[in-house]
Write an enzyme that holds these catalytic residues in place. Sequence first.
Site, PDB file in Angstrom:
ATOM      1  CB  CYS A   1     -12.735  10.519 -17.436  1.00 19.06           C
ATOM      2  SG  CYS A   1     -14.157  10.050 -16.442  1.00 19.06           S
TER       3      CYS A   1
ATOM      4  NE  ARG B   1      -5.963   9.830 -16.370  1.00 18.14           N
ATOM      5  CZ  ARG B   1      -5.048  10.294 -15.523  1.00 18.14           C
ATOM      6  NH1 ARG B   1      -3.785  10.250 -15.847  1.00 18.14           N
ATOM      7  NH2 ARG B   1      -5.390  10.800 -14.372  1.00 18.14           N
TER       8      ARG B   1
ATOM      9  CD1 TRP C   1     -13.367   3.176 -14.883  1.00 19.12           C
ATOM     10  CD2 TRP C   1     -14.265   4.456 -13.280  1.00 19.12           C
ATOM     11  NE1 TRP C   1     -13.588   2.387 -13.779  1.00 19.12           N
ATOM     12  CE2 TRP C   1     -14.134   3.149 -12.779  1.00 19.12           C
ATOM     13  CE3 TRP C   1     -14.812   5.436 -12.442  1.00 19.12           C
ATOM     14  CZ2 TRP C   1     -14.525   2.800 -11.488  1.00 19.12           C
ATOM     15  CZ3 TRP C   1     -15.195   5.085 -11.161  1.00 19.12           C
ATOM     16  CH2 TRP C   1     -15.048   3.766 -10.693  1.00 19.12           C
TER      17      TRP C   1
ATOM     18  CG  ASN D   1     -10.824  13.024 -14.624  1.00 20.17           C
ATOM     19  OD1 ASN D   1     -11.462  12.178 -13.994  1.00 20.17           O
ATOM     20  ND2 ASN D   1      -9.505  13.095 -14.600  1.00 20.17           N
ATOM     21  N   GLY D   2     -13.907  13.689 -12.911  1.00 23.14           N
ATOM     22  CA  GLY D   2     -14.098  13.957 -11.483  1.00 23.14           C
ATOM     23  C   GLY D   2     -15.545  13.750 -11.087  1.00 23.14           C
TER      24      GLY D   2
ATOM     25  CD  GLU E   1       0.524  -6.605  -6.515  1.00 21.79           C
ATOM     26  OE1 GLU E   1      -0.340  -6.056  -5.818  1.00 21.79           O
ATOM     27  OE2 GLU E   1       0.638  -6.363  -7.733  1.00 21.79           O
TER      28      GLU E   1
ATOM     29  CE  LYS F   1      -1.443  -6.634 -10.307  1.00 24.25           C
ATOM     30  NZ  LYS F   1      -0.856  -5.424  -9.825  1.00 24.25           N
TER      31      LYS F   1
ATOM     32  CD  GLU G   1      -5.533  -4.886 -11.497  1.00 18.93           C
ATOM     33  OE1 GLU G   1      -4.529  -5.464 -11.036  1.00 18.93           O
ATOM     34  OE2 GLU G   1      -5.601  -3.657 -11.622  1.00 18.93           O
TER      35      GLU G   1
ATOM     36  CG  HIS H   1      -7.668 -20.007  11.839  1.00 22.90           C
ATOM     37  ND1 HIS H   1      -7.804 -20.614  13.063  1.00 22.90           N
ATOM     38  CD2 HIS H   1      -6.342 -19.916  11.611  1.00 22.90           C
ATOM     39  CE1 HIS H   1      -6.607 -20.871  13.570  1.00 22.90           C
ATOM     40  NE2 HIS H   1      -5.693 -20.456  12.700  1.00 22.90           N
TER      41      HIS H   1
ATOM     42  CE  LYS I   1      -0.931   2.150 -14.490  1.00 22.44           C
ATOM     43  NZ  LYS I   1      -0.539   0.830 -13.981  1.00 22.44           N
TER      44      LYS I   1
HETATM   45  O1  M6R Z   1      -1.524   4.960  -8.748  1.00 26.67           O
HETATM   46  P1  M6R Z   1      -1.637   4.261  -7.419  1.00 26.67           P
HETATM   47  O2  M6R Z   1      -0.449   3.408  -7.125  1.00 26.67           O
HETATM   48  O3  M6R Z   1      -1.928   5.182  -6.277  1.00 26.67           O
HETATM   49  O4  M6R Z   1      -2.882   3.313  -7.575  1.00 26.67           O
HETATM   50  C1  M6R Z   1      -3.373   2.554  -6.500  1.00 26.67           C
HETATM   51  C2  M6R Z   1      -4.218   1.406  -6.994  1.00 26.67           C
HETATM   52  O5  M6R Z   1      -5.344   1.878  -7.658  1.00 26.67           O
HETATM   53  C3  M6R Z   1      -3.433   0.510  -7.958  1.00 26.67           C
HETATM   54  O6  M6R Z   1      -2.250   0.053  -7.349  1.00 26.67           O
HETATM   55  C4  M6R Z   1      -4.266  -0.689  -8.395  1.00 26.67           C
HETATM   56  O7  M6R Z   1      -4.518  -1.511  -7.307  1.00 26.67           O
HETATM   57  C5  M6R Z   1      -3.532  -1.435  -9.512  1.00 26.67           C
HETATM   58  N1  M6R Z   1      -4.159  -1.168 -10.768  1.00 26.67           N
HETATM   59  C6  M6R Z   1      -3.498  -2.893  -9.343  1.00 26.67           C
HETATM   60  O8  M6R Z   1      -2.780  -3.496 -10.366  1.00 26.67           O
END
Ligand code: M6R
Length: 600
Positions: free
Chosen positions: A2, A27, A75, A101-102, A477, A481, A484, A500, A595
């Site tokens: 959060c 966040r 969040w 937050n936590g 990756e 993306k 996501e 496979h 984030k």
């Molecule tokens: O801040 P970080 O790089 O440690 O975050 C790790 C993942 O949460 C982050 O890379 C996430 O997979 C991305 N939002 C993907 O785009």
Amino acid sequence: MCGIVGYLGEKKASDVILSGLKKLEYRGYDSCGITFFDEGNHRFVTYKDKGRVNHLVEDFDYSFFNRLGIGHTRWATHGRPNQINSHPHFSETTRFSVVHNGVIENYKELTVKYLADVHFVSETDTEVIADLIERFSQEMSVEEAIRKTLSLIEGSYALLILDTENPSVMYAAKNKSPLLIGTALEGITLASDIMALVGYATQYLPIEDKVFTVVCRQPDGSVGFRMHDILGHRIEMPLQKLDLALDEIGMGGYSHYMLKEICEQPAVVRKIVARYFEGDDFVVSPKIHQVLKKAEKIYIIAAGTSMHAGFVGRYLLENIAKKPAEVFIASEFAYNPPLLCANPAFLFISQSGETADLRTCLVKIKEMGYPSVTITNVPTSTLAREADHFMEICAGPEIAVASTKAYVGQVVILAILAHCLADRKVFDLKEELSKVAVAMEALIDKREYIHALVREKITKRNCFYIGRGLDFFTCLEAALKLKEISYIQTEGFAAAELKHGTIALIEDGVPVIAIISQKNVNNLTRANIREVLSRGANKIVISLNRLSDPSDELVLMDVHEMLSPMLTVIPTQLIAFYSALDLGRDIDKPRNLAKSVTVE
Ligand code: M6R
């Protein structure tokens, strides 16, 4: 995960808090809320609801004179996103207001032991904190009551607390979750991210774990703060200059942060070169060099996109520096570690530097006495501060939830590290990186063509990326993306592995995107493309010029084979961006995400 912001000073607190929450919305954005002190009517006002910060800003009244307040963007971890579960939360009599937050891991036990007679309003773990403070404050001072509460709660927290009986004070505490204090002549701001301090603080200080902070208005009207440990002993920590500018976190004329950040990537490569080269020599701390060189094996710990950068890093460390390396998902390593070699070193890769899974690993690594290096985009972050050493990615603030420029920055840093550790020069990295930046620019200039490809080819609810070697890592990756931000179910596959089992999912029109940048597997990957084509797939082939075929949909300028992931990832970011755009998705803030993932 959060975002929290609090303010006490001369400015209008609600303005500072709402502008901070907007900057922190990446966040967490399920719901949000604010409590501030309306000085004219001598009352505390709280607004909170499900939805975005804009709703909080536009649909409530802030006309009151107010100079103290706390706010939150959520969040959800405990309880659905709704008005009742939104923060701030209150103690039973509403005396204490808390944003958090936590995750409080033992909130149920604490409820049974201390608060069995309390009627809880929300489903959150946070409410327990407010009630414990209230309960203890019946027998001791408020500060003692908060410290006693802190001594009992287990888990992660960044907390801001208001006592409605004392509108000249704000309390703060943290453990594991980030919290910073920013100071300026006009007042003091507390926030879970440095971005919320920009424009309101000239100096700042990241608060340490288990430190309890009291911000108060003095009798002469000025605002100051003091810090204590959990027993109440005073702690002094030096403030640092805050030199992040407002224009660094703006949208700069782009429609979305993600597009801006994609387009910034050539500049990021050049910035990193400027930072880590002096002439042709590397500017990498001799201590980092020594730690990694000495290690028998480098264990790379990361999550999500950063883990994908880690895979490329492992390849580069092994192939350029001849240094054995292994990549681990942080959350798995934390509780199921492998058998370690006798002399390991640990490389933590994290854009935010706040990912809780990584922090858990770092704490354990430190307890075992092993050396650690963090690669992060946020030099003030927890992982940067707590590892033995850190390297800054220098990508500039990354605001879109989907990581783009930080990923490329991580790969560039890993290439620099690999070269720095090599006994002989394998290729001219500086020269090759400058070619990468040029090729990136040429590609980004063609982005409307990629948009057209997306319209034509990405027409299903599922999609596959295939590639071999380094291209396989880019596929992982690329798939992350696309799913996501567009919510199209996508998988990244080692090209030959598809047959496979998963090839059963290929049917007419399913998009299969192949990446080809590695000469030794070019023909093999092309054979795999034919296999899916004969089952009706809708292909997009992305290849380097020297390996291309006239039928390839997207041909990229040639770059060094080992640096190709920096380039080939860019069309995949654009494919994700345009797919999400055409589907009307909330690109910078995709559903269910945040984030920085500050809970395990
Ligand atoms: O801040 P970080 O790089 O440690 O975050 C790790 C993942 O949460 C982050 O890379 C996430 O997979 C991305 N939002 C993907 O785009």
